[in-house]
Design an enzyme around this catalytic site. Structure first.
Site, PDB file in Angstrom:
ATOM      1  N   ASP A   1      26.670  11.934  84.475  1.00 53.11           N
ATOM      2  CA  ASP A   1      27.866  12.777  84.641  1.00 53.11           C
ATOM      3  C   ASP A   1      29.061  12.028  84.049  1.00 53.11           C
ATOM      4  O   ASP A   1      30.091  11.846  84.705  1.00 53.11           O
ATOM      5  CB  ASP A   1      28.092  13.083  86.119  1.00 53.11           C
ATOM      6  CG  ASP A   1      29.111  14.199  86.338  1.00 53.11           C
ATOM      7  OD1 ASP A   1      29.266  15.048  85.442  1.00 53.11           O
ATOM      8  OD2 ASP A   1      29.745  14.225  87.405  1.00 53.11           O
TER       9      ASP A   1
ATOM     10  N   ASN B   1      35.144  10.040  85.394  1.00 52.79           N
ATOM     11  CA  ASN B   1      34.298   8.949  85.871  1.00 52.79           C
ATOM     12  C   ASN B   1      34.438   7.692  85.029  1.00 52.79           C
ATOM     13  O   ASN B   1      33.597   6.784  85.112  1.00 52.79           O
ATOM     14  CB  ASN B   1      32.831   9.398  85.930  1.00 52.79           C
ATOM     15  CG  ASN B   1      32.546  10.260  87.144  1.00 52.79           C
ATOM     16  OD1 ASN B   1      33.236  10.157  88.155  1.00 52.79           O
ATOM     17  ND2 ASN B   1      31.543  11.121  87.043  1.00 52.79           N
TER      18      ASN B   1
ATOM     19  N   ASP C   1      30.780   6.175  89.853  1.00 51.89           N
ATOM     20  CA  ASP C   1      30.064   7.357  90.349  1.00 51.89           C
ATOM     21  C   ASP C   1      28.805   7.691  89.551  1.00 51.89           C
ATOM     22  O   ASP C   1      28.804   8.561  88.675  1.00 51.89           O
ATOM     23  CB  ASP C   1      30.995   8.567  90.373  1.00 51.89           C
ATOM     24  CG  ASP C   1      30.388   9.717  91.181  1.00 51.89           C
ATOM     25  OD1 ASP C   1      29.333   9.511  91.817  1.00 51.89           O
ATOM     26  OD2 ASP C   1      30.973  10.816  91.171  1.00 51.89           O
TER      27      ASP C   1
END
Length: 339
Positions: A224, A229, A241
């Protein structure tokens, strides 16, 4: 999304025996009080001073907690039943492996040999606090820097594979969220067939695109890697994350940072300094983008029982949003078929 086994639970709101109300069921975080968060931090040996700040997170619950020594930790409480323990432990092991390879990844703290901790039915982990700002994705230098780091990350990720976290594929990114939307009261009844048809067209188009590209090398990914992030400091970027880490093609960690072809070229220029990239994977970007679009609506539908979601995504309760989503899915399917 992978779910833990339902074995061994009592019949009250789907709870496991001994768990307090709110740990699973319609409001999984109802019992997660500030006192519980602070007690969990204390139990891990990081003595809190009462300062508590909820950070922006919907899938899990994340808090910045002040410590008596003047520092901070970040406490992440995992959504019950999203990942089995083994999958979370794989994520943690991967983060620690990356950190050991001197990659700027925020890895969990190890407490008495463990990273996955428990308190009153909740699973949680502690992380060092790392600040930063969003990267400048218009800067070729910053994009090349990120490309180098992703090349190094993927070199580590290719050494082994995930066993419990699964793969980025149509089953997890299209089929499961599509079923969640179709089973939700959010989707207006008169749009049920229209949504199913539109999502099905996207699924068929994505399947054809993957078949056309052919077999690909899969590796352990961040999963992701969007700009939120990546945090930039004066010393450079760091990644946070890894909650969506999975097996998948390398391009998954590149395309969300690349706003256009020039940006992708800059990323790949840095990437190639540490790892070869298969250019055939670039043809997957429209399909990966389509999968994320389907997943987004299904994710909201699946999580609507969580009180945080109606507040954060009120538009999803409106028929016009689903009408537009359906139209967008048809456009996506048309574009994929034309490529």
């Amino acid at each position: 999304m992978p779910l833990a086994s339902h074995d061994g639970r009592d019949s009250v709101a789907g709870r496991r025996a001994g768990e307090p109300p709110g740990v699973t069921g319609p409001a999984p975080y109802a019992a997660l009080s500030p006192d519980l968060v602070l007690a969990a931090v204390d139990a891990a040996g990081s003595w809190s001073d009462g300062r508590l700040l909820a950070l922006n997170s919907y899938e899990n619950r994340v808090f910045q907690v002040g410590l008596e020594d003047g520092g901070f930790v970040v406490a992440k409480f995992y959504r019950p039943d999203r990942w089995p323990d083994a999958a979370i432990e794989e994520e943690h092991a991967f983060a620690l492996e990356l950190a050991a390879a001197e990659l700027p990844v925020v890895a969990p703290l190890v407490v008495e040999g463990r990273t996955l901790l428990r308190r009153e039915g909740y699973r949680y982990a502690l992380y060092p606090r790392r600040g930063g700002r969003a990267p400048s994705l218009e800067s070729p230098d910053q994009l090349e820097w990120l490309g180098r780091l992703l090349g190094r990350m993927h070199a580590v990720g290719s050494r082994d594979r995930f066993h419990a976290r699964g793969t980025l594929d149509r089953a997890t990114m299209i089929d499961a969220p599509m079923r969640a939307a179709l089973g939700s009261d959010l989707l207006p009844a008169h749009l049920f067939d229209a949504y199913r048809n539109a999502a099905g067209r996207v699924d068929d188009a994505v399947a054809r695109r993957f078949e056309a590209v052919g077999p690909l090398r899969h590796l352990r990914l961040h999963g992701d890697c969007h700009p939120g992030n990546v945090l930039w400091t004066d010393a450079g970027p760091h990644f946070v994350d890894l909650d969506d880490a999975r097996m998948g093609p390398a391009v998954q960690d590149l395309w969300m940072l690349a706003g256009d072809d020039a940006a992708m070229d800059a990323l790949l220029e840095g990437y190639a300094q540490f790892r070869d990239f298969d250019p055939l994977e670039l043809a997957l970007v429209p399909a990966l983008r389509a999968m994320r679009q389907v997943h987004y609506a299904g994710w909201i539908a699946e999580r609507w029982h969580d009180p945080a979601f109606p507040t954060a995504f009120p538009f999803a309760a409106e028929a016009r949003w689903w009408e537009q989503h359906i139209a967008d899915l048809h456009d996506i399917a048309d574009d994929l078929m034309d490529l």
